[in-house]
Motif scaffolding. Structure first.
Motif, PDB file in Angstrom:
ATOM      1  N   MET A   1     -58.553 -52.895 -26.908  1.00  0.00           N
ATOM      2  CA  MET A   1     -58.995 -51.875 -27.832  1.00  0.00           C
ATOM      3  C   MET A   1     -59.388 -50.598 -27.096  1.00  0.00           C
ATOM      4  SD  MET A   1     -61.359 -52.360 -31.048  1.00  0.00           S
ATOM      5  CE  MET A   1     -62.028 -51.049 -31.971  1.00  0.00           C
ATOM      6  N   ALA A   2     -59.947 -50.735 -25.932  1.00  0.00           N
ATOM      7  CA  ALA A   2     -60.337 -49.563 -25.149  1.00  0.00           C
ATOM      8  C   ALA A   2     -59.100 -48.772 -24.729  1.00  0.00           C
ATOM      9  CB  ALA A   2     -61.141 -49.985 -23.934  1.00  0.00           C
ATOM     10  N   LYS A   3     -58.014 -49.489 -24.401  1.00  0.00           N
ATOM     11  CA  LYS A   3     -56.782 -48.803 -24.026  1.00  0.00           C
ATOM     12  C   LYS A   3     -56.228 -47.992 -25.190  1.00  0.00           C
ATOM     13  CE  LYS A   3     -55.233 -51.944 -20.431  1.00  0.00           C
ATOM     14  NZ  LYS A   3     -54.152 -52.808 -19.975  1.00  0.00           N
ATOM     15  N   GLN A   4     -56.353 -48.534 -26.393  1.00  0.00           N
ATOM     16  CA  GLN A   4     -55.859 -47.824 -27.572  1.00  0.00           C
ATOM     17  C   GLN A   4     -56.664 -46.547 -27.792  1.00  0.00           C
ATOM     18  OE1 GLN A   4     -56.074 -50.047 -31.206  1.00  0.00           O
ATOM     19  NE2 GLN A   4     -54.734 -48.652 -32.302  1.00  0.00           N
ATOM     20  N   GLN A   5     -57.977 -46.590 -27.611  1.00  0.00           N
ATOM     21  CA  GLN A   5     -58.808 -45.404 -27.788  1.00  0.00           C
ATOM     22  C   GLN A   5     -58.474 -44.358 -26.736  1.00  0.00           C
ATOM     23  OE1 GLN A   5     -62.774 -46.948 -27.696  1.00  0.00           O
ATOM     24  NE2 GLN A   5     -62.838 -47.334 -29.905  1.00  0.00           N
ATOM     25  N   ILE A   6     -58.231 -44.787 -25.505  1.00  0.00           N
ATOM     26  CA  ILE A   6     -57.863 -43.855 -24.438  1.00  0.00           C
ATOM     27  C   ILE A   6     -56.516 -43.228 -24.755  1.00  0.00           C
ATOM     28  CG2 ILE A   6     -57.217 -43.699 -22.010  1.00  0.00           C
ATOM     29  CD1 ILE A   6     -59.302 -45.909 -21.460  1.00  0.00           C
ATOM     30  N   SER A   7     -55.584 -44.037 -25.228  1.00  0.00           N
ATOM     31  CA  SER A   7     -54.260 -43.543 -25.579  1.00  0.00           C
ATOM     32  C   SER A   7     -54.338 -42.503 -26.703  1.00  0.00           C
ATOM     33  CB  SER A   7     -53.358 -44.696 -25.998  1.00  0.00           C
ATOM     34  OG  SER A   7     -52.134 -44.221 -26.473  1.00  0.00           O
ATOM     35  N   GLU A   8     -55.132 -42.770 -27.711  1.00  0.00           N
ATOM     36  CA  GLU A   8     -55.283 -41.813 -28.814  1.00  0.00           C
ATOM     37  C   GLU A   8     -55.914 -40.528 -28.318  1.00  0.00           C
ATOM     38  OE1 GLU A   8     -57.450 -43.730 -31.941  1.00  0.00           O
ATOM     39  OE2 GLU A   8     -55.914 -45.263 -32.242  1.00  0.00           O
ATOM     40  N   GLN A   9     -56.883 -40.629 -27.425  1.00  0.00           N
ATOM     41  CA  GLN A   9     -57.534 -39.437 -26.877  1.00  0.00           C
ATOM     42  C   GLN A   9     -56.542 -38.625 -26.053  1.00  0.00           C
ATOM     43  OE1 GLN A   9     -60.477 -38.325 -27.613  1.00  0.00           O
ATOM     44  NE2 GLN A   9     -60.361 -36.584 -26.244  1.00  0.00           N
ATOM     45  N   GLN A  10     -55.720 -39.301 -25.277  1.00  0.00           N
ATOM     46  CA  GLN A  10     -54.709 -38.609 -24.478  1.00  0.00           C
ATOM     47  C   GLN A  10     -53.715 -37.890 -25.374  1.00  0.00           C
ATOM     48  OE1 GLN A  10     -53.142 -41.755 -22.058  1.00  0.00           O
ATOM     49  NE2 GLN A  10     -54.571 -41.351 -20.375  1.00  0.00           N
ATOM     50  N   GLN A  11     -53.325 -38.511 -26.479  1.00  0.00           N
ATOM     51  CA  GLN A  11     -52.393 -37.878 -27.409  1.00  0.00           C
ATOM     52  C   GLN A  11     -53.013 -36.632 -28.025  1.00  0.00           C
ATOM     53  OE1 GLN A  11     -51.345 -40.934 -30.191  1.00  0.00           O
ATOM     54  NE2 GLN A  11     -49.863 -41.910 -28.820  1.00  0.00           N
ATOM     55  N   LYS A  12     -54.294 -36.720 -28.377  1.00  0.00           N
ATOM     56  CA  LYS A  12     -54.969 -35.568 -28.966  1.00  0.00           C
ATOM     57  C   LYS A  12     -55.062 -34.421 -27.979  1.00  0.00           C
ATOM     58  CE  LYS A  12     -57.816 -38.158 -32.249  1.00  0.00           C
ATOM     59  NZ  LYS A  12     -59.184 -38.556 -32.604  1.00  0.00           N
ATOM     60  N   THR A  13     -55.410 -34.717 -26.729  1.00  0.00           N
ATOM     61  CA  THR A  13     -55.520 -33.648 -25.733  1.00  0.00           C
ATOM     62  C   THR A  13     -54.150 -33.051 -25.418  1.00  0.00           C
ATOM     63  OG1 THR A  13     -55.453 -35.268 -23.938  1.00  0.00           O
ATOM     64  CG2 THR A  13     -57.629 -34.557 -24.683  1.00  0.00           C
ATOM     65  N   GLU A  14     -53.122 -33.895 -25.384  1.00  0.00           N
ATOM     66  CA  GLU A  14     -51.767 -33.387 -25.127  1.00  0.00           C
ATOM     67  C   GLU A  14     -51.299 -32.488 -26.273  1.00  0.00           C
ATOM     68  OE1 GLU A  14     -48.346 -32.568 -23.173  1.00  0.00           O
ATOM     69  OE2 GLU A  14     -50.090 -33.644 -22.386  1.00  0.00           O
ATOM     70  N   ARG A  15     -51.587 -32.881 -27.508  1.00  0.00           N
ATOM     71  CA  ARG A  15     -51.219 -32.072 -28.671  1.00  0.00           C
ATOM     72  C   ARG A  15     -51.949 -30.727 -28.635  1.00  0.00           C
ATOM     73  NH1 ARG A  15     -53.097 -35.087 -32.895  1.00  0.00           N
ATOM     74  NH2 ARG A  15     -51.444 -36.569 -32.478  1.00  0.00           N
ATOM     75  N   ALA A  16     -53.223 -30.754 -28.308  1.00  0.00           N
ATOM     76  CA  ALA A  16     -54.005 -29.516 -28.225  1.00  0.00           C
ATOM     77  C   ALA A  16     -53.462 -28.617 -27.112  1.00  0.00           C
ATOM     78  CB  ALA A  16     -55.468 -29.830 -27.985  1.00  0.00           C
TER      79      ALA A  16
END
Length: 59
Positions: A1-16
């Motif tokens: 679950m922690a990996k999924q949260q990190i992945s979502e955060q990385q996607q958000k920062t990449e999109r920004a």
């Protein structure tokens, strides 16, 4: 679950980051074109005293 949260955060920062890059890469023409509406008189070519499109030379 922690990996999924990190992945979502990385996607958000990449999109920004991509959105910021797109804003930085706009040139002056893109900004000027989007700043005016088509029916704005300032968006049209300048006119001389007779009403023809002007090249800047006096009539």
């Amino acid at each position: 679950m922690a990996k999924q949260q990190i992945s979502e955060q990385q996607q958000k920062t990449e999109r920004a980051r991509r959105e910021q890059d797109a804003q930085r890469n706009q040139d002056f023409g893109d900004q000027a074109a989007s700043a005016r509406l088509p029916d704005d008189p300032k968006a049209a070519a300048p006119r001389d005293a007779i009403g023809r499109p002007s090249t800047g030379e006096p009539v």
